[in-house]
Design a protein around this motif. Structure first.
Motif, PDB file in Angstrom:
ATOM      1  N   GLU A 352       0.739  -1.214  -0.149  1.00 11.58           N
ATOM      2  CA  GLU A 352       0.220  -0.092  -0.278  1.00 11.58           C
ATOM      3  C   GLU A 352       0.879   1.530  -0.042  1.00 11.58           C
ATOM      4  OE1 GLU A 352      -3.918   1.709   2.445  1.00 11.58           O
ATOM      5  OE2 GLU A 352      -2.381   0.230   3.491  1.00 11.58           O
ATOM      6  N   ARG A 359       2.927   6.350  -7.464  1.00 10.65           N
ATOM      7  CA  ARG A 359       1.572   5.953  -8.267  1.00 10.65           C
ATOM      8  C   ARG A 359       1.940   6.645  -9.692  1.00 10.65           C
ATOM      9  NH1 ARG A 359      -3.124   7.133 -10.290  1.00 10.65           N
ATOM     10  NH2 ARG A 359      -4.947   5.693  -9.619  1.00 10.65           N
ATOM     11  N   GLU A 386     -13.770  -7.446 -14.557  1.00 12.75           N
ATOM     12  CA  GLU A 386     -12.818  -6.263 -14.183  1.00 12.75           C
ATOM     13  C   GLU A 386     -11.598  -6.698 -15.076  1.00 12.75           C
ATOM     14  OE1 GLU A 386     -14.032  -5.343  -9.730  1.00 12.75           O
ATOM     15  OE2 GLU A 386     -12.767  -7.173 -10.228  1.00 12.75           O
ATOM     16  N   GLN A 406      -6.369   1.902 -10.325  1.00 12.03           N
ATOM     17  CA  GLN A 406      -7.596   2.413  -9.763  1.00 12.03           C
ATOM     18  C   GLN A 406      -8.302   1.129  -9.086  1.00 12.03           C
ATOM     19  OE1 GLN A 406     -10.186   4.615 -12.216  1.00 12.03           O
ATOM     20  NE2 GLN A 406      -8.769   6.292 -12.442  1.00 12.03           N
ATOM     21  N   LEU A 407      -8.064   0.054  -9.699  1.00 14.59           N
ATOM     22  CA  LEU A 407      -8.710  -1.286  -9.381  1.00 14.59           C
ATOM     23  C   LEU A 407      -7.938  -1.773  -8.018  1.00 14.59           C
ATOM     24  CD1 LEU A 407     -10.369  -3.919  -9.860  1.00 14.59           C
ATOM     25  CD2 LEU A 407      -8.185  -4.782 -11.197  1.00 14.59           C
ATOM     26  N   GLU A 409      -6.162  -0.103  -5.767  1.00 12.36           N
ATOM     27  CA  GLU A 409      -6.920   0.886  -4.693  1.00 12.36           C
ATOM     28  C   GLU A 409      -8.283   0.730  -4.059  1.00 12.36           C
ATOM     29  OE1 GLU A 409      -3.882   4.879  -6.208  1.00 12.36           O
ATOM     30  OE2 GLU A 409      -5.927   4.298  -6.874  1.00 12.36           O
ATOM     31  N   ARG A 410      -9.226   0.402  -5.080  1.00 15.57           N
ATOM     32  CA  ARG A 410     -10.429   0.143  -4.845  1.00 15.57           C
ATOM     33  C   ARG A 410     -10.588  -1.307  -3.979  1.00 15.57           C
ATOM     34  NH1 ARG A 410     -12.353   0.521  -9.247  1.00 15.57           N
ATOM     35  NH2 ARG A 410     -12.955  -1.448 -10.086  1.00 15.57           N
ATOM     36  N   LYS A 411      -9.690  -2.212  -4.383  1.00 19.80           N
ATOM     37  CA  LYS A 411      -9.763  -3.419  -3.618  1.00 19.80           C
ATOM     38  C   LYS A 411      -9.064  -3.509  -2.252  1.00 19.80           C
ATOM     39  CE  LYS A 411     -11.986  -5.641  -6.958  1.00 19.80           C
ATOM     40  NZ  LYS A 411     -13.285  -6.334  -6.888  1.00 19.80           N
ATOM     41  N   GLY A 412      -8.283  -2.653  -1.986  1.00 15.81           N
ATOM     42  CA  GLY A 412      -7.576  -2.374  -0.624  1.00 15.81           C
ATOM     43  C   GLY A 412      -6.153  -2.944  -0.741  1.00 15.81           C
ATOM     44  N   GLN A 416      -3.049  -4.320  -3.485  1.00 15.45           N
ATOM     45  CA  GLN A 416      -1.957  -3.579  -3.331  1.00 15.45           C
ATOM     46  C   GLN A 416      -0.477  -4.241  -3.275  1.00 15.45           C
ATOM     47  OE1 GLN A 416      -2.360   0.930  -2.164  1.00 15.45           O
ATOM     48  NE2 GLN A 416      -4.506   0.181  -1.842  1.00 15.45           N
TER      49      GLN A 416
END
Length: 441
Positions: A352, A359, A386, A406-407, A409-412, A416
């Protein structure tokens, strides 16, 4: 002159291979990938070696030694050969072996071969199990008729006794027929002019038991990073690629680390019990395992080895419980199980933090992303829709990279971390450059 295939990268789900000639003296180990990111099978061109040329005598004829070659990760695509899932476009006549499964082919012309593991549990009837013992992986294989001269099927029986006990099971439309192999080697059996559906090696039981059939076996050790203090998982399995892969995938879920030790044992026997012992500080639960074949879909049994800390090396022994004979031993040292200093923070926090700090550079500089998508798919962090959404932007690399970022980051944090670990494997120079540039500021 033998030929080598150099991995150039992955583009739109296709492995990119460059075919070049190789000097006869060059040989090294095949690099096929690792962990959950591996979703393809790699074949190496050359003459398929008989097993006796690597490990001892066999019943087969002599042939040239297979030249295993390292696959070098480069950036620019050249010749498309492999497709995901396991499908090999073999460009010409020759002999090939898959480094991931041990499966081998001799082909008479260019051909596309598809293959994957099958399930003995679903295919082999209870009545057949009374007479026959599973002796290797079961494969689903598809190829154009009359293009494959011979198939080399891996097995784990130490060749001793009557070789006529070996048969190749052929499953088609729910029915099993048995075929006699053309040649038998220490680790493979050869079937010439095969017809394909499901194929695997069976061994006839002796007096309705398997305790007299010696088995090539392996000991695998993993450190469970999510468990308390120092916890090791020790597995005892037949030397079967599909079982090793199943264990690797299960341990990956717990972010375990393989402890690399010589895995080969003396010849062991199904149904026999083997006891593990070590230092007095080591808590061993249970203290023994029975060697048996379990389907890759089933939980594989293991021994848990626990210590609060490890300051000195420990010596592990495995002995036959019946006669006390030593069948395997190794030393596990503190450095073997030590977590690197960079891992002192929790693993998900590492990935993360990396994605957050770099990024902008990742959006601009990431190149090959299919192994990352495969890894995310394998852990259930991404579904097929996806994945298609990301790949639909393949003509715009930065846009595709942005969609991937983005994927995750959205998944947590876990997703990451998978991105970070996959980049470390597939593009280590990019990761090193980004991390060093951060330290130089």
């Amino acid at each position: 002159m033998p030929i080598i295939w150099i991995l150039k990268g992955v583009f739109c789900g296709v492995l990119i291979i460059e075919v070049v000639e190789m000097s006869a003296g060059f040989a090294s180990v095949v690099l096929a990938g690792s962990g959950a990111a591996l979703s393809w099978c790699v074949l190496v061109c050359g003459e398929l070696a008989s097993d006796d040329e690597r490990t001892g005598p066999s019943t087969g004829r002599n042939s040239s030694v297979l030249q295993d070659v390292a696959l070098e990760a480069l950036s620019k695509p050249d010749v498309c050969v492999f497709i995901v899932p396991p499908r090999a476009r073999i460009p010409s006549a020759g002999s090939f072996r898959c480094s991931e499964t041990g499966l081998g082919f001799e082909v008479s012309a260019a051909v596309t071969v598809e293959y994957k593991y099958g399930s003995w549990a679903e295919s082999l009837s209870p009545s057949a199990r009374q007479e026959w013992m599973v002796a290797g992986p079961l494969f689903h294989i598809r190829a154009e008729p009359n293009t494959v001269r011979a198939v080399h099927l891996p097995h784990f029986v130490c060749l001793a006794g009557d070789l006529s006990s070996c048969q190749i099971a052929h499953f088609e439309a729910g029915h099993m027929t048995l075929e006699t192999p053309t040649r038998i080697h220490l680790f493979h059996v050869v079937l010439e002019n095969p017809s394909f559906s499901q194929l695997g090696v069976l061994w006839r039981k002796i007096r309705s038991t398997v305790t007299f059939i010696p088995i090539h076996s392996l000991v695998l050790i993993y450190r469970a990073l999510r468990a308390a203090d120092i916890t090791l998982h020790l597995y005892l399995i037949p030397n079967d690629h599909s079982l090793r892969k199943a264990i690797e995938e299960e341990e990956t879920k717990w972010e375990s680390k393989l402890v690399p030790k010589p895995p080969q044992t003396s010849a062991l026997y199904f149904g026999s019990q083997y006891e593990v012992s070590g230092t007095s500080e080591l808590k061993i639960t249970p203290d023994h395992l029975e060697l048996c074949y379990r389907s890759p879909a089933d939980q594989q049994s293991y021994i848990e080895l626990y210590m609060t800390d490890m300051e000195e090396e420990i010596k592990l022994h495995m002995k036959d419980r019946k006669d006390g004979k030593l069948v395997w031993k190794t030393f596990v040292r503190p450095g073997d199980v030590k977590i690197p200093a960079a891992s002192s923070q929790t693993l998900p926090a590492r990935g993360e933090s990396f994605v957050k700090k770099h990024r902008k550079q990742l959006r601009r500089r990431m190149g090959v992303i299919y192994p990352i998508l495969a890894r995310l798919r394998d852990i259930g962090a991404m579904n097929s829709d996806e994945e298609e959404e990301v790949l639909s932007m393949q003509n715009k690399q930065k846009v595709m990279n942005e969609a991937l970022l983005q994927l995750v980051e959205r998944k947590g944090a876990r997703a990451q971390e998978e991105l970070y670990q996959s980049l470390r494997e597939t593009d280590p120079y990019l990761v090193q450059d980004l991390e060093q540039s951060k330290n130089l500021r």
